[in-house]
Scaffold this active site. Sequence first.
Site, short mmCIF file in Angstrom:
data_model
loop_
_atom_site.label_atom_id
_atom_site.label_comp_id
_atom_site.label_asym_id
_atom_site.label_seq_id
_atom_site.Cartn_x
_atom_site.Cartn_y
_atom_site.Cartn_z
CD GLU A 163 -2.30 2.18 -3.43
OE1 GLU A 163 -3.48 2.52 -3.63
OE2 GLU A 163 -1.77 2.18 -2.30
CG ASP A 167 -1.87 1.14 1.28
OD1 ASP A 167 -2.83 1.11 0.48
OD2 ASP A 167 -1.69 2.05 2.11
#
Length: 539
Positions: free
Chosen positions: A270, A201
């Site tokens: 990401e 993330d």
Amino acid sequence: MSESRWWRGAVIYQIYPRSFMDSNGDGIGDLPGIIDRLDHVAGLGVDAIWISPFFRSPMADYGYDIADYRDVDPMFGTLADFDALLAKAHALGLKVMIDQVFSHTSDAHAWFEESRQSRDNPKADWYVWADARPDGTPPNNWLSIFGGPAWHWDPRRCQYYLHNFLSSQPDLNFHNPDVQQATLDYVKFWLDRGVDGFRLDSINFCFHDAQLRDNPAKPEALRVGRGFAPDNPYAFQYHYYNNTQPENIGFIERLRALMDGYRDVAALGEISAEDSLATTAEYTSAGRLHMGYSFELLVDDFSAGYIRGTVERLEAAMTDGWPCWAISNHDVQRAVTRWGGADASDDFARQMVGLVCTLRGSVCLYQGEELGLPEAEVPFEKLRDPYGITFWPNFKGRDGCRTPMPWTADAGAGFTTGEPWLPIPDAHRARSVAAQSRDEGSVLAAARRFLHWRRGQPALVTGAQRFVDAPEPVLAFVRGDGDDRVLAAFNLSGQALDWPLPAELAQLRVLDGHGLPSGALDGGSIHLPPHAALFAAVD
């Protein structure tokens, strides 16, 4: 150890655990619920699952605020439940990737609770602390993605701490080697447990500018981006200093070195930066992340030219990396609504699955895409997402894409016997897995056929990609190498059209069995019905 490349061209199914399947009637999905429904996922023909965070958390940001990286939140089950999930997934031939959130923790994490007590405790420098300016204001102009300043005053230390997201998500100080090592230690914990990889993330947010320099202002005409414009002041700056720092490369290489000691594992980053495509290419160079994805296909723009331009720009920059594409996830409006509008057809939903799974790279499919789920309308009084609550009504947040999976058409949609944590729209229950499984003409049936068919087309899994000039709204490209090449042509509009083939594609052999609305060869042209695709071997 030898590196497996199962992840190249893999279709990775994202599971948002709160909304996938509730096994105990509390209205919230859990790990045993995932186990119960893994047969559905395996039956789709995907290669792996990515499970959004299930770790201990106060749930201020619904799991992306982690209080213990090594334990399962009781809401979702136990470590034993995770082990059982891993075993069943592997038995079904599915790889398992889990989310890791490196850049920040919850303010309930033991590290932060210790760090905030004083300026001289063992973890005092584990987070980003800074003195106020002489007038008491924050140390610089950095802003939080979720609105307002990215600094929060803590009276215990009489200092500000940095939070790029919620104020309850303090940023770790990755300039401290102990923080880096602690991060790698809990990554090793999950690798030793048997996971096959990680979705990382906001991986470019680990490091901040050590000098705490102000971000420069962005001209009004350029204040665009994922949920940032025009009402979110985050769009008012170039974010040159609060993320995407050069020191991050060294840490990523340390992470890769650790992962290279394990067999068949992969890291998917990401990336949301000022130039996300360039950063994706940089982060996926040799010895760094295995794959990267950004938000370029998670925006409102939808045209053949935009998709082609995005893919070609990444391909030009990515000399030895591997891309991953997604058009929906837990953070953005569902693609069927975002790109197809409120009245998007089932053919459009079918085409979107086929299109994203045909681009060169790996693919993340979000739960419900195989059903053609539209965005849910969630009334303000039912909103849970702090991002949406802050920016309502102009931006309604992320709850509309996070509503529970509809397994059946009953009141709880087969998701729960209790009150679901978010409301389930009638339109979703009508598109349930049970209903579509009985209909050979459904979006689900088409998605299953396409994904299984794709597995038998090596050119579409790992082959090269070259776009073919075509007028809007036709998107056309050739996948593959040498004698194994496949033309893929998509009509992105709701009107039938004919596309005269270029001379280089005169020798084609139509491929069928893919399950999508299909075009046809008509002399020297391709006839494409609304939202149809044509796949043809290039002889």
